[in-house]
Enzyme design. Structure first.
Site, mmCIF file in Angstrom:
data_model
loop_
_atom_site.group_PDB
_atom_site.id
_atom_site.type_symbol
_atom_site.label_atom_id
_atom_site.label_comp_id
_atom_site.label_asym_id
_atom_site.label_seq_id
_atom_site.Cartn_x
_atom_site.Cartn_y
_atom_site.Cartn_z
ATOM 1 N N ASP A 233 3.862 4.260 -4.040
ATOM 2 C CA ASP A 233 2.843 3.219 -3.968
ATOM 3 C C ASP A 233 1.876 3.357 -5.139
ATOM 4 O O ASP A 233 2.276 3.793 -6.228
ATOM 5 C CB ASP A 233 2.112 3.316 -2.626
ATOM 6 C CG ASP A 233 1.738 1.957 -2.064
ATOM 7 O OD1 ASP A 233 0.977 1.244 -2.730
ATOM 8 O OD2 ASP A 233 2.207 1.618 -0.961
ATOM 9 N N HIS A 303 -4.160 0.306 -1.919
ATOM 10 C CA HIS A 303 -2.930 -0.001 -1.195
ATOM 11 C C HIS A 303 -2.174 1.261 -0.789
ATOM 12 O O HIS A 303 -1.748 1.419 0.362
ATOM 13 C CB HIS A 303 -2.051 -0.897 -2.057
ATOM 14 C CG HIS A 303 -0.881 -1.496 -1.348
ATOM 15 N ND1 HIS A 303 0.320 -0.841 -1.207
ATOM 16 C CD2 HIS A 303 -0.722 -2.697 -0.753
ATOM 17 C CE1 HIS A 303 1.178 -1.615 -0.561
ATOM 18 N NE2 HIS A 303 0.567 -2.750 -0.268
ATOM 19 N N SER A 622 3.456 -4.835 4.082
ATOM 20 C CA SER A 622 3.129 -3.538 3.502
ATOM 21 C C SER A 622 2.501 -2.615 4.532
ATOM 22 O O SER A 622 2.618 -1.390 4.436
ATOM 23 C CB SER A 622 2.153 -3.704 2.336
ATOM 24 O OG SER A 622 2.795 -4.145 1.184
#
Length: 1017
Positions: A233, A303, A622
């Site tokens: 990520d 994220h 996600s």
């Protein structure tokens, strides 16, 4: 057409500006509004996902585009896969080199003597191949992928593809979603800081203070202890309280803690057991990382921190965001450890760097990988380099969870669709509703995560009426509003940069913000630290906009938390942004696999990219993928001998239906049920040989793979289809399982044997035969097969689409691809081989009627009750082949839109940006009352004159004579021409007919055929 345009969006790593941009031409010169198209500018019909950081800053929607990628022939960066197997899948055979592929249930040991010897061999082979083509290698792979990445000339590409030591040469591609630079400086605390120091360093956010009582779970299999989840990520924010626990590295861990800017070795405290970053290809291509990024495993966007903490964050008794308590948070597997592989830069990454991350994760010894990254509009081909790397990881015993993507607007756009990957869709598990009550009593239920004022109504003003239109007051853009006109009022804004709009209204003294979207969007919330209500549907936008137009000076509204549940079908339900099946790449692979919580998920983030917050709410697949990754870690800890396929099967066969749909194209196997998955009774998993064969096939099908699902997209409906599935008892006792079929209307499905009795560890193969029966052609029919035992139940979804005259890699969402054709040069593409006999109804005229209506708001939003809308009802009888409705006007300054409803249900909308020639249609419609609404979006005069035409084509009616010329026989998959020629000249106007085909007595619905006399002159 905005509705039909293939959108440009980057989804599975869902960020605030994942935009669906439909083509929008400028309005004709001289139109009102200075050519700006009324209230809403051309191109404003962008889908915006309000999540994941990128839309959290002013200008977020203008984030940089991804870097260019090479195509398949021009010079650029490529991934070269070599012919020999990597360590994960090498089974021996080369002289003097022992097997490195682990036996079932064992782990890959990259430090063993056989592994070291074989890696040396691969290194030598790679060097020889590169030297022969005079290539300078950028990155080399040996563990989960055997090959390298490099910048190649056209000549080098040709030379490598001709080299027998090379399996494939593939142009490198960028994946992910671009994100803007951080909003806060990257000021980190020491790795040994106390929880109080961490809280103070991050502003108002707090998480799990020591003086707050909590009930941490006892470490064990049920909490993922001993497992390592590799997260590929944007990196990690190591100071987060979600990772603040020192833990010993598990046995056989071989990873490292790679230091870099603002990241030191002490940040790997055991909870974060390893951290690495991969940017070789990014730097080789672009020379530098994006603005605001840093070369280290540190996350500046949020994220990666969010996905890591969702999968394995520590249990914390409470989280406070901007002074508001949001309660406890915990990763799914709070005692699992996290290995960080930063492969995204500014939210984007090259597959070459991602493969390096996968290679490292497998070598390091992770048991689970989470991959919340995806491609534009999903996968376009099978067996990509990333897919092959994940296959080899799976063969080495690593479970891979990946996001399905967030392209809910269009079906079939599934990312990460390889059959060895567990592809996860998103579900809504919390209502988070809010209600706007307008001054006329109308209630609009939207969503909010903010504290809302409630109480009596407040004055309400439209942003366009409270500031400068030239500065974007319609959207409440920063700097566009007049504080004197909004102070103490509820401000209505069209959807754009919600964080920037909220900041503008807050700074200017507004009381609250209500956001509406003129073209409809996804149901998603963010935390704005200001009263914000989001109304996601186009219908709500029309209601609110037209209320504001009727009340330019006396509009009122109250905004309060809570609603009536109407914003979702129920809980849990599939999120509207979640990508839906089918898998458009292969006929026989079923995606998504299942859905998990993915809407309004609160977890740790990077304060650098989230207004200084340590925790925030994100939405997307996600967020759902790491939920499954955490669940897999728990299953791996509970059942160390289970393979990745067994884990995937357990999660899927025990999943339950969501509320509002049982359609596996939307929910896959259903909503995850971890409690049942720990004891599934049966597992259905493909063999390694099956998966390898699939990976080596140029155009794989996949229906024969022993997967816990059956997909029969585009099968030949004239003959039965037979597949097998092998069931294995992983329970502790002997058990008899009896099969049953549910759903699948019209299909004839048999399972043989109908029941199986299995001792622990025993397997049985069953044969499943599917016949079309009376099921419709060119339509999906869905259902499931369940094996019910005394103590366990295992269910697999089934989706079948018999191919009649048009193949379609999409779901049945109202569009009919290849269904409408011109009678002078019609075409069909049959899904069967055999004789071909056709018949036709002949041609019926489209009946046109002239209408006039008073103009409404120039450039407004459709609302059935608004001025500037004409309602026309008509009845569709039973056994109708199709209905077609069209609008036209002679006024070049008028733009019409067309909406076709059946009751309150929208059947079709036709709203191209600047044209009044709109068409709506429905093939094989249900009988009943239909309504056409003609909306003068841009009226050219106070009275709008237009024509509305409609044709209702019966399926068995005889109209004006026509001769059908078609081939006598056809072959599956080929395209054939036909003509439907009138037997005598037609009057002026448009005409419609229906054709129907048959083969060996089986009737297949055909085309809606249109013509004019001019086509035959």
């Amino acid at each position: 057409m905005r509705r039909l345009a293939i959108p440009t969006l980057v989804f599975a790593l869902i960020a605030g500006t994942a935009g669906i941009a439909g083509p929008a031409s400028a309005a004709p010169a001289g139109t009102k509004g200075g050519g700006a198209g009324g209230y809403f500018t051309p191109g404003s019909d962008k889908k915006v996902i309000l999540t994941d950081g990128a839309d959290r800053r002013p200008g977020g929607r203008n984030a940089a585009e991804q870097q260019a990628t090479a195509d398949e022939s021009r010079p650029g960066r490529y991934i070269v896969e070599l012919a020999e197997e990597p360590l994960t899948s090498y089974a021996g055979g080369s002289s003097g080199l022992a097997r490195t592929r682990p036996e079932a249930g064992d782990r890959l040991d990259v430090t063993s003597a056989p592994a070291r010897a074989y890696r040396s061999h691969l290194d030598a082979q790679r060097s020889a191949v590169a030297a022969a083509a005079k290539v300078q290698v950028t990155a080399a792979y040996t563990t989960a992928f055997n090959g390298f990445s490099a910048k190649l000339t056209t000549e080098q590409v040709t030379a490598l593809r001709a080299d027998k030591r090379v399996r494939a040469v593939t142009a490198s591609r960028a994946l992910g979603t671009p994100t803007p630079p951080p909003t806060a400086p990257i000021a980190t605390t020491p790795a040994t800081a106390t929880p109080e120091q961490r809280d103070q360093s991050a502003g108002a956010d707090t998480a799990g203070r020591p003086d707050t009582p909590g009930k941490p779970g006892k470490p064990g299999p049920g909490t993922g202890a001993g497992m390592v989840i590799g997260v590929l990520d944007t990196g990690i924010w190591p100071e987060s309280a979600s990772f603040a626990k020192k833990m010993p590295a598990p046995a056989n861990w071989r990873g490292t803690c790679q230091t870099g800017v603002a990241f030191v070795a002490e940040h790997c405290n055991g909870k974060i057991v390893g951290a690495r970053y991969f940017a070789d290809s990014w730097l080789a291509y672009g020379g530098t990382v994006p603005e605001g990024e840093i070369l280290s495993p540190r996350d500046v966007a949020g994220h990666g921190t969010h996905t890591a903490s969702t999968a394995a964050g520590l249990s914390l008794p409470n989280v406070t965001i901007d002074g508001r308590r949001f309660g406890p948070v915990s990763g799914v597997a709070p005692d699992a450890q996290i290995a960080v592989y930063k492969v995204l830069w500014g939210g984007m990454g090259y597959d070459a760097d991602i493969i390096a991350g996968i290679d490292a994760a497998v070598a390091d010894g992770v048991q689970v990988i989470n991959f919340s990254i995806g491609s534009q509009l999903g996968d376009w081909e099978a067996n990509t380099p990333i897919g092959i790397a994940f296959l080899n990881a799976t063969l080495a015993g690593v479970f891979v969870a990946a996001s399905a993507g967030n392209t809910g607007i269009v079906s079939g756009a599934i990312s990460n669709a390889a059959p060895w990957v567990t592809t996860v869709g998103a579900a809504v598990t919390k209502l988070d509703e809010a209600t706007v009550k307008l001054g006329d009593g109308t209630k609009l239920v939207g969503g909010s995560l903010d504290a809302l004022p409630g109480g009596d109504s407040l004055p309400m003003v439209f942003g366009e009426q409270a500031g400068s239109p030239d500065l974007g007051a319609v959207y409440c853009e920063p700097g566009s509003l007049d504080s004197a006109k909004i102070k103490g009022k509820v401000v209505a804004c069209a959807l754009s940069d919600m964080f920037g709009s909220a900041a503008e209204i807050k700074a200017k003294g507004g009381a609250a913000m209500v956001v509406f979207d003129p073209v409809g969007n996804y149901r998603i919330n963010s935390i704005f630290n200001f009263p914000v209500v989001y109304l996601p549907t186009e219908k709500q936008a029309g209601t609110l906009f037209n209320y504001l137009m009727r009340h330019p000076t006396d509009a009122k509204a109250s905004v309060r938390s809570g609603g009536d549940g109407s914003s979702v079908p129920g809980l849990p339900s599939v999120a509207d942004f979640s990508s839906t099946g089918p898998d458009k790449v292969t006929f026989g692979v079923f995606k998504p696999d299942l859905v998990a919580p993915g809407s309004d998920i609160i977890a740790a983030v990077s304060p650098a990219g989230n207004f200084g917050r340590n925790y925030d709410a994100y939405s997307g697949t996600s967020m759902a993928s790491p939920y499954v990754a955490g669940a897999a870690a728990i299953l791996r800890a509970t059942h160390p001998d289970w393979s990745p396929g067994a884990v995937a099967s357990a999660l899927r066969t025990t999943a339950t239906d969501t509320v509002g749909t049982t359609d596996p194209l939307e929910q896959g196997s259903g909503f995850i049920n971890l409690a049942k998955a720990t004891d599934p009774g049966l597992v259905i998993q493909p063999t390694a040989k099956e998966l390898v064969t699939f990976s080596e096939t140029a155009q794989p099908d996949g229906k024969e793979l022993n997967l816990p699902a059956i997909s029969l997209r585009e099968y030949d409906g004239t003959r039965p289809v037979t597949v097998t599935r092998t069931l294995t008892n992983v329970g502790k006792t002997k058990e008899t399982y009896r099969s049953s079929v549910s759903g699948l209307p019209g299909m004839k499905v048999t399972v043989s044997p109908a029941s199986v009795t299995l001792a622990p560890g025993q397997s049985a193969t069953v044969t499943i035969t599917v016949r079309r029966g009376g099921a419709p052609w060119d339509r999906y029919v869905t259902g499931s097969i369940t094996w019910q035992g005394k103590a366990h139940s295992a269910r697999i979804p089934v989706a079948a689409r018999p191919w009649g005259i048009t193949p379609r890699p999409y779901a049945d969402d109202g569009e009919e691809f290849g269904r409408m054709t011109n009678g002078a040069f019609g075409s069909v593409q049959p899904g069967f081989t055999g004789p071909f006999v056709g018949r036709s109804t002949g041609y019926t005229p489209m009946r046109r009627t002239s209408y006039s209506m008073p103009a409404g708001v120039y450039g407004g939003v459709f609302d059935p009750k608004a001025t500037g809308v004409k309602k026309v009802d008509f009845t569709v009888p039973a056994n109708t082949a199709g209905i077609v409705v069209e609008t036209t006007t002679d006024d070049p300054n008028t733009n019409l839109d067309l909406y076709l409803y059946k009751g309150d249900k929208l059947i079709y909308s036709s709203d191209r940006y600047w044209t009044s020639t709109e068409q709506a249609y429905k093939f094989l419609p249900e009988p009943g009352r239909y309504t056409a609404y003609v909306f003068a979006q841009y009226p050219g005069s106070p009275v709008v004159d237009f024509q509305l035409g409609h044709a209702i084509i019966g399926r068995n009616t005889t109209y004006a004579g026509a001769t059908l010329e078609a081939p006598a026989s056809v072959e599956r998959g080929l395209t054939y021409s036909f003509k439907l020629k009138p037997t005598k000249p037609l009057p002026e106007g448009d005409f419609w007919a229906y054709t129907e085909w048959s083969t060996n007595g089986t009737v297949v619905p055909g085309n809606l055929v249109y013509t004019q006399q001019s086509s035959w002159e």
